[in-house]
Scaffold this motif. Structure first.
Motif, PDB file in Angstrom:
ATOM      1  N   LEU A 218       7.061  -3.440   1.962  1.00 23.41           N
ATOM      2  CA  LEU A 218       6.255  -4.117   0.942  1.00 23.41           C
ATOM      3  C   LEU A 218       5.903  -3.200  -0.221  1.00 23.41           C
ATOM      4  CD1 LEU A 218       3.882  -6.285   3.143  1.00 23.41           C
ATOM      5  CD2 LEU A 218       5.807  -7.037   1.757  1.00 23.41           C
ATOM      6  N   SER A 219       5.585  -1.946   0.064  1.00 22.35           N
ATOM      7  CA  SER A 219       5.219  -1.054  -1.032  1.00 22.35           C
ATOM      8  C   SER A 219       6.426  -0.714  -1.893  1.00 22.35           C
ATOM      9  CB  SER A 219       4.567   0.224  -0.507  1.00 22.35           C
ATOM     10  OG  SER A 219       5.504   1.008   0.187  1.00 22.35           O
ATOM     11  N   SER A 220       7.603  -0.629  -1.299  1.00 23.16           N
ATOM     12  CA  SER A 220       8.776  -0.332  -2.122  1.00 23.16           C
ATOM     13  C   SER A 220       9.205  -1.544  -2.941  1.00 23.16           C
ATOM     14  CB  SER A 220       9.934   0.133  -1.246  1.00 23.16           C
ATOM     15  OG  SER A 220      10.407  -0.933  -0.457  1.00 23.16           O
ATOM     16  N   SER A 221       8.917  -2.733  -2.467  1.00 22.10           N
ATOM     17  CA  SER A 221       9.319  -3.916  -3.224  1.00 22.10           C
ATOM     18  C   SER A 221       8.332  -4.252  -4.348  1.00 22.10           C
ATOM     19  CB  SER A 221       9.469  -5.122  -2.303  1.00 22.10           C
ATOM     20  OG  SER A 221       8.224  -5.496  -1.778  1.00 22.10           O
ATOM     21  N   THR A 222       7.117  -3.737  -4.283  1.00 22.61           N
ATOM     22  CA  THR A 222       6.139  -4.038  -5.320  1.00 22.61           C
ATOM     23  C   THR A 222       6.100  -2.983  -6.421  1.00 22.61           C
ATOM     24  OG1 THR A 222       4.386  -2.970  -4.050  1.00 22.61           O
ATOM     25  CG2 THR A 222       4.651  -5.356  -3.783  1.00 22.61           C
ATOM     26  N   GLN A 223       6.716  -1.824  -6.202  1.00 23.34           N
ATOM     27  CA  GLN A 223       6.719  -0.785  -7.220  1.00 23.34           C
ATOM     28  C   GLN A 223       7.922  -0.964  -8.135  1.00 23.34           C
ATOM     29  OE1 GLN A 223       6.616   2.947  -5.208  1.00 23.34           O
ATOM     30  NE2 GLN A 223       4.587   2.608  -4.347  1.00 23.34           N
ATOM     31  N   PRO A 224       7.731  -0.746  -9.441  1.00 28.52           N
ATOM     32  CA  PRO A 224       8.867  -0.889 -10.359  1.00 28.52           C
ATOM     33  C   PRO A 224       9.892   0.221 -10.132  1.00 28.52           C
ATOM     34  CG  PRO A 224       6.951  -0.061 -11.513  1.00 28.52           C
ATOM     35  CD  PRO A 224       6.500  -0.393 -10.113  1.00 28.52           C
TER      36      PRO A 224
END
Length: 84
Positions: free
Chosen positions: A57-63
């Motif tokens: 989730l954190s990698s998918s929300t960061q540009p």
């Protein structure tokens, strides 16, 4: 946010450990407090997979580096690019 990288590293530490080590640790620690049951297995499974879910989730929300935000494309109602 200050300390964000340290918090992420702390949450991802269980990914570096073996499933067997974490499973035995949960079984020994929680097995002494609660009777062994399917609930204990489910809780252990959830605890083991929370860091993986956090990483995804954190990698998918960061540009992504070097990416630009997408602009909206204007399409007229009649489908033509020039006014009629």
């Amino acid at each position: 946010m200050p300390g964000r990288h340290a918090l992420e590293a702390l949450l991802l530490i269980p990914l570096a450990a073996s499933y067997l080590v974490i499973g035995l640790g949960i079984a020994v620690t929680w097995g002494a407090l609660f009777p062994k049951s399917l609930l204990l297995v489910t809780a252990g499974h959830a605890i083991r997979n929370l860091p993986l879910a956090f990483a995804v989730l954190s990698s998918s929300t960061q540009p992504r580096p070097g990416s630009r935000p997408r602009r909206a494309i204007w399409v007229p109602a009649n489908g033509r690019s020039s006014p009629a």
